[in-house]
Design a protein around this motif. Structure first.
Motif, PDB file in Angstrom:
ATOM      1  N   LYS A   1       0.877  -1.662  -0.469  1.00 60.99           N
ATOM      2  CA  LYS A   1      -0.050   0.083  -0.134  1.00 60.99           C
ATOM      3  C   LYS A   1       0.885   1.435  -0.199  1.00 60.99           C
ATOM      4  CE  LYS A   1      -3.283   2.228   3.070  1.00 60.99           C
ATOM      5  NZ  LYS A   1      -4.087   2.725   1.618  1.00 60.99           N
ATOM      6  N   GLY A   2       0.171   1.772  -0.311  1.00 68.51           N
ATOM      7  CA  GLY A   2       0.977   3.191  -0.744  1.00 68.51           C
ATOM      8  C   GLY A   2       2.318   3.009  -1.531  1.00 68.51           C
ATOM      9  N   GLU A   3       2.791   2.051  -2.372  1.00 70.89           N
ATOM     10  CA  GLU A   3       4.365   2.639  -2.891  1.00 70.89           C
ATOM     11  C   GLU A   3       4.163   2.363  -4.528  1.00 70.89           C
ATOM     12  OE1 GLU A   3       7.671  -1.259  -2.507  1.00 70.89           O
ATOM     13  OE2 GLU A   3       5.655  -1.881  -2.411  1.00 70.89           O
TER      14      GLU A   3
ATOM     15  N   GLY B   1       1.057   9.348  -1.908  1.00 67.24           N
ATOM     16  CA  GLY B   1       0.368   8.331  -1.218  1.00 67.24           C
ATOM     17  C   GLY B   1      -0.169   6.910  -2.304  1.00 67.24           C
TER      18      GLY B   1
ATOM     19  N   THR C   1      -1.074   4.330  -4.054  1.00 68.78           N
ATOM     20  CA  THR C   1      -0.462   3.060  -4.700  1.00 68.78           C
ATOM     21  C   THR C   1       0.059   2.669  -6.364  1.00 68.78           C
ATOM     22  OG1 THR C   1      -1.156   2.727  -2.579  1.00 68.78           O
ATOM     23  CG2 THR C   1      -0.115   0.256  -4.496  1.00 68.78           C
TER      24      THR C   1
END
Lengths: 217, 243
Positions: free
Chosen positions: B26-28, B186, B188
């Motif tokens: 998540k958030g990558e 942020g 993904t």
């Protein structure tokens, strides 16, 4: 020439009765062929093998039978099977079924002309098959399909004269009846031809309008 | 959040994915790079079920990806996609494109969706184009509309399939700028791209794919600045110094 105008004034009202029936047959069978054609086309592109094969064979059977034979079958054979249709019903049904095959192929071509990326974009926002058809594919296919659809309308108007073979007193049959009782073949059939032409011209203009609009993009 | 394990996929006799195992947190922001035909796009298309896969497993937030199961709609509303060729709906206005999914798939209230749609168009710098039709826009503008359309679904992740490859060079920057802002916020993101500068500056991780396998993966800067595998080195040399 003077004789023609005289005859025209005399026969015009009778022929107009035929025109009314011609219009009824044309519009009735146009609507029926559109609905059936859409159903066949949707079955064809459904991605379900049984449905698409059923539709393909139906279309081929319909295409392989002359309209006039289809009309005879509905009007003369169906009563033997316990289904009695009026001549008008048989005419609309027969022409509607016959033309549904051409409509289906036309609709299918329009649907398949839509870029695959459109369907993927629809799927990628979670649309299912029907929503994709309704919101993305069909609205775009209509533009492609309209010009040939207009041509089918013209052909149906003219082919409605085949209903005369099963006693529907539309324009062609009215003409024939008058001609055979008055022997004024030239006046009557010239008049009949002119009346068909008059009805076709608005449709021809409509097709031209569709073509211009489709060509714009 | 997105998990792939030993994913295989063939088109006829041509095996394009030969056992892909990867995950996206998540958030990558993960960039997938590699030569054309290496299977990069196929990976993306398998994640949201535009393609089926033959073997292995893919899951999104623990939900198995199966394009023939009803749950695929659920996955697609959570994982949006941006296409190379934009694939905007040409018969609808820009705003209608953006709100199509929320209105007709998620069935959210109209007024609320329209307001969000306009805000998203403003976010990608196209507020004044709301009533235009896509064919009237430049490629870069169309792609930004496509990003707004993806965002309108309020997805948990967005897949980008070579989002700048079909653009004129001078329009690439606008699209990458929008994507960079998303990454900073942020989101993904999984991005198949040939923009090495973007990968280096924005991605957390880079996967180098060649011949249907992940040849090398690692933190973006490390992989792009000091590639370890000879094939990665060769690929990067040719992309960065084509002459």
């Amino acid at each position: 020439m003077k004789g023609f105008w005289h005859d025209a004034v005399e026969f015009f009202p009778i022929l107009m009765n035929g025109v009314a029936l011609t219009i009824v047959v044309t519009i009735g069978s146009l609507l029926l062929s559109t609905v059936l054609g859409l159903i066949w086309a949707m079955m064809r592109v459904s991605g379900i093998k049984a449905l698409s094969m059923l539709s393909a064979s139906l279309i081929n059977v319909i295409r392989g039978i002359p309209i006039i034979v289809l009309l005879f079958y509905l009007y003369f054979v169906m009563p033997d099977l316990g289904v009695t249709l009026s001549a008008l019903q048989a005419a609309i049904l027969g022409l509607g079924i016959a033309y549904s095959a051409y409509q289906a192929e036309n609709f299918r071509a329009g649907i398949e002309a839509i870029d695959k990326g459109q369907i993927e974009a629809a799927q990628s926002i979670g649309m299912g098959w029907w929503l994709t058809m309704r919101r993305v594919v069909l609205p775009q296919a209509v533009r492609i399909v309209l010009p040939p659809y207009g041509n089918v309308m013209i052909m149906m108007l003219k082919d409605s004269s085949q209903a005369s073979t099963i006693t529907v007193a539309e324009l062609a049959l009215q003409g024939k009846l008058i001609a055979s009782s008055t022997f004024k073949n030239t006046s009557v059939f010239t008049l009949v031809a002119l009346m068909y032409l008059t009805m076709s011209i608005p449709l021809i203009l409509l097709v031209r309008h569709f073509e211009k609009r489709a060509g714009k993009k | 959040m997105i998990e792939l394990s030993d994913v295989h996929k063939s088109f006829g006799k041509n095996e394009v994915l030969k056992g892909i195992t990867a995950s996206v947190q998540k958030g990558e922001v993960v960039c997938i790079i590699g030569p054309s035909g290496s299977g990069k796009s196929t990976i993306l298309r398998c994640i949201n079920g535009l393609e089926s896969y033959d073997r292995g497993a893919i899951s999104v937030e623990g939900l198995k990806v199966d394009r023939d199961a009803p749950s695929i709609v659920n996955i697609r509303t959570q994982v949006s996609m941006v296409f190379q060729r934009f694939n905007l709906f040409p018969h609808r206005t820009v705003l209608e494109n953006v709100v199509e999914g929320p209105l007709f798939v998620k069935k959210e209230p109209r007024a609320q969706v329209l307001e969000r749609g306009r805000a998203l168009l403003a976010q990608v710098g196209l507020a004044e184009k709301a009533d235009a039709h896509p064919p009237q826009l430049s490629g870069g503008q169309q792609q930004r509309v496509a990003i707004a359309r993806a965002l309108a679904m309020q997805p948990k992740a967005i897949l980008f399939d070579e989002p700048t490859s079909a653009l004129d060079p001078e329009l690439v920057g606008d699209v990458l700028g929008v994507m960079r802002k998303l990454a900073d916020d942020g989101m993904t993101m999984v991005v198949v791209t040939h923009e090495m500068g973007f990968a280096r500056d924005v991605a957390d991780r880079v996967l180098f794919i060649d011949g249907g396998v992940i040849v090398e993966q690692g933190p973006a800067k490390a992989l792009l600045n000091q590639p370890q595998h000879p094939r990665t080195q060769d690929f990067l040399r040719r992309v960065l110094h084509p002459l």
